[in-house]
Scaffold this active site. Structure first.
Site, PDB file in Angstrom:
ATOM      1  N   CYS A 162       0.683  -0.966  -0.390  1.00 18.53           N
ATOM      2  CA  CYS A 162       0.130   0.143  -0.023  1.00 18.53           C
ATOM      3  C   CYS A 162       0.832   1.747   0.007  1.00 18.53           C
ATOM      4  O   CYS A 162       0.240   2.897   0.055  1.00 18.53           O
ATOM      5  CB  CYS A 162      -1.075  -0.330   1.396  1.00 18.53           C
ATOM      6  SG  CYS A 162      -1.979  -1.503   1.411  1.00 18.53           S
ATOM      7  N   HIS A 294      -3.322   7.501   5.404  1.00 13.09           N
ATOM      8  CA  HIS A 294      -3.222   6.733   5.135  1.00 13.09           C
ATOM      9  C   HIS A 294      -4.803   5.894   5.513  1.00 13.09           C
ATOM     10  O   HIS A 294      -5.616   5.942   4.699  1.00 13.09           O
ATOM     11  CB  HIS A 294      -2.407   5.151   5.742  1.00 13.09           C
ATOM     12  CG  HIS A 294      -2.475   4.375   4.970  1.00 13.09           C
ATOM     13  ND1 HIS A 294      -2.303   3.814   3.685  1.00 13.09           N
ATOM     14  CD2 HIS A 294      -2.573   2.891   5.219  1.00 13.09           C
ATOM     15  CE1 HIS A 294      -2.253   3.076   3.114  1.00 13.09           C
ATOM     16  NE2 HIS A 294      -2.329   1.758   4.776  1.00 13.09           N
ATOM     17  N   GLU A 305      -2.666   5.274  13.534  1.00 10.35           N
ATOM     18  CA  GLU A 305      -2.628   6.996  12.306  1.00 10.35           C
ATOM     19  C   GLU A 305      -2.440   7.553  13.684  1.00 10.35           C
ATOM     20  O   GLU A 305      -1.533   9.134  13.388  1.00 10.35           O
ATOM     21  CB  GLU A 305      -2.579   6.447  11.052  1.00 10.35           C
ATOM     22  CG  GLU A 305      -2.494   7.439  10.437  1.00 10.35           C
ATOM     23  CD  GLU A 305      -3.127   7.541   9.104  1.00 10.35           C
ATOM     24  OE1 GLU A 305      -2.482   8.308   8.575  1.00 10.35           O
ATOM     25  OE2 GLU A 305      -3.872   6.963   8.681  1.00 10.35           O
ATOM     26  N   LYS A 326      -9.971   7.865   0.934  1.00  7.64           N
ATOM     27  CA  LYS A 326     -10.309   6.013   1.150  1.00  7.64           C
ATOM     28  C   LYS A 326     -11.489   5.653   1.055  1.00  7.64           C
ATOM     29  O   LYS A 326     -12.133   5.360   0.317  1.00  7.64           O
ATOM     30  CB  LYS A 326      -9.324   5.494   1.374  1.00  7.64           C
ATOM     31  CG  LYS A 326      -8.204   4.848   0.941  1.00  7.64           C
ATOM     32  CD  LYS A 326      -7.214   4.322   1.852  1.00  7.64           C
ATOM     33  CE  LYS A 326      -5.778   3.921   2.202  1.00  7.64           C
ATOM     34  NZ  LYS A 326      -4.692   5.319   1.944  1.00  7.64           N
ATOM     35  N   HIS A 331      -9.922   1.431  -1.373  1.00  7.29           N
ATOM     36  CA  HIS A 331      -8.226   1.935  -1.239  1.00  7.29           C
ATOM     37  C   HIS A 331      -7.428   0.891  -2.638  1.00  7.29           C
ATOM     38  O   HIS A 331      -7.813   0.615  -3.184  1.00  7.29           O
ATOM     39  CB  HIS A 331      -8.199   0.634  -0.223  1.00  7.29           C
ATOM     40  CG  HIS A 331      -6.475   0.999   1.046  1.00  7.29           C
ATOM     41  ND1 HIS A 331      -5.227   1.034  -0.259  1.00  7.29           N
ATOM     42  CD2 HIS A 331      -6.177   0.093   1.616  1.00  7.29           C
ATOM     43  CE1 HIS A 331      -4.036   0.589  -0.002  1.00  7.29           C
ATOM     44  NE2 HIS A 331      -4.767   0.737   1.584  1.00  7.29           N
ATOM     45  N   PHE A 390       1.350  -2.909   4.275  1.00 12.92           N
ATOM     46  CA  PHE A 390       1.845  -4.200   5.132  1.00 12.92           C
ATOM     47  C   PHE A 390       3.036  -4.626   5.113  1.00 12.92           C
ATOM     48  O   PHE A 390       3.839  -4.049   3.674  1.00 12.92           O
ATOM     49  CB  PHE A 390       0.615  -5.330   4.084  1.00 12.92           C
ATOM     50  CG  PHE A 390      -1.133  -5.371   5.052  1.00 12.92           C
ATOM     51  CD1 PHE A 390      -1.136  -4.573   6.421  1.00 12.92           C
ATOM     52  CD2 PHE A 390      -1.438  -6.456   3.936  1.00 12.92           C
ATOM     53  CE1 PHE A 390      -2.747  -4.834   6.652  1.00 12.92           C
ATOM     54  CE2 PHE A 390      -2.591  -6.301   4.669  1.00 12.92           C
ATOM     55  CZ  PHE A 390      -3.574  -5.349   5.265  1.00 12.92           C
TER      56      PHE A 390
END
Length: 402
Positions: A162, A294, A305, A326, A331, A390
């Protein structure tokens, strides 16, 4: 060190097939997430996504091109055409020889993989098209952009889940800032909305069945999207000499690795990337008015976050606006940072902060101003764009108003 500016932007995503329509959708807080229209959707537990609708490949590409271009490559070329046309650059002579293309993607030609696995294992076919490998490889989009626009300098693809697009754009920025290249075409693309792509993500149990609601106490997971965002990063004096319109200035970045867990995010890793971007760019904490988060809509990401931002910015965190687009376009995995950079450009250039839609009720662990549901007018001097992947791989970009 050279100054680096953005002189072209292009996109295709669930909100729009170009930058103006995407900006309009962001200003309106429009949701591009809806029912999926793909083969075997009835076999999926997750039936929604930020799918690009109203797009027919045959209207943009001929048969020979479609045989070579996976859907993610098609998206890349559409966005690259818009960005390069806006920049007004023609890659010829020395400029062509020294300019490059650095793009991000996570899955590459996943649609091509899915179709050909189906053909071989389900339908029992014993042959596949001879272009399967050049169609599915992760560097295909990068290569086709370089070939189409005669770009002969440093070119490659970054794959870091990502954070792929942010890592790619950080590298492109470094090439221009160091003087290695006068112009870099950069960004990212992804198209994972095929049966196999969604089925694999279902296994992680991080997907929402109804909506993406980042930072809301009622959030229940992420929603996949697809599309591309492509930009022209150009050395400032080069852009100035030719009278180019400048959309924003890229001033720094930082990258970090959590070195902790393959899927669970780390507050410390995220904070190192955020504070590193401030240091690399020379920005003060008080300079930053907006962060494109994010903000995936998962329980773990959003609170981690938020905590990282609060730790880095301290008392200034209360004055920050931080939204997750998003919630509108989904995403885009390896392409997500590229499309989200558009929200930073809109904030800096137009003074419009894209909202976090779907926000229903506050979460005390996400106690920041997430610009809930409605876009906001605000003067912003500098902005950050976060990407936390990830594998614990993080990349944060810093931009400022030109």
């Amino acid at each position: 060190m050279k100054r680096v500016v953005i002189t072209g932007a292009g996109t295709i995503n669930a909100l729009g097939h170009d930058v103006p329509s995407t900006f309009e959708a962001m200003r309106e807080g429009r949701c591009g997430i809806g029912p999926l229209d793909i083969r075997d959707v009835d076999r999926l537990g997750i039936k929604i996504g930020g799918q690009v609708h109203g797009y027919e490949p045959e209207e943009r590409f001929n048969r020979q091109q479609i045989a070579l271009y996976d859907r993610y490559t098609q998206f890349t070329l559409i966005a690259a055409e818009e960005a390069i046309q806006q920049s007004g650059i023609r890659f010829e002579g020395e400029l062509a020889a020294t300019s490059g293309v650095i793009l991000g993607t996570s899955g590459g030609g996943l649609t091509t993989q899915d179709e050909n696995y189906r053909a071989v294992y389900e339908e029992g076919k014993n042959r596949v098209h001879p272009f399967v490998v050049p169609k599915l490889m992760n560097n295909a989009a990068c290569s086709h952009v370089s070939m189409q626009y005669n770009i002969k300098g440093p070119s490659f693809t970054v794959a870091s889940a990502c954070a792929s697009s942010n890592h790619a754009m950080a590298q492109a920025f470094s090439f221009v800032r160091s003087g290695m290249a006068p112009v870099m075409v950069t960004g990212g693309s992804e198209s994972m909305l095929c049966f196999g792509g969604i089925k694999a993500w279902e296994g992680l149990r991080v997907m929402s069945k109804d909506a993406c609601r980042p930072f809301s106490a009622t959030r229940n997971g992420m929603v996949q999207g697809e599309g591309a965002g492509i930009f022209v990063f150009e050395e400032f004096e080069h852009a100035k000499a030719r009278g180019a319109e400048i959309l924003a200035e890229v001033v720094g970045y930082a990258m970090s690795s959590d070195a902790a867990d393959i899927v669970m995010p780390s507050k410390q890793g995220a904070a190192r990337a955020i504070s590193g971007a401030l240091k690399n760019s020379g920005l003060n904490k008080s300079d930053v008015g907006y962060i494109n988060a994010h903000g995936t809509g998962t329980a773990a990401n959003d609170k981690t976050e938020s905590a990282a931002v609060a730790d880095v910015f301290g008392t200034h965190a209360d004055k920050l606006m931080m939204s997750s687009t998003k919630s509108m376009h989904g995403h885009l995995i390896g392409g997500t940072g590229a499309v989200e950079l558009l929200a930073c450009i809109m904030a800096l250039k137009d003074g419009i902060i894209a909202p976090t839609i779907g926000y229903e009720e506050p979460d005390p662990e996400c106690a920041l101003d997430v610009v809930p549901n409605v876009a906001r007018e605000a003067k912003v001097k500098a902005a950050l764009s976060n990407a936390f992947a990830f594998g614990g791989l993080n990349a944060v970009l810093a931009l400022q108003k030109f």
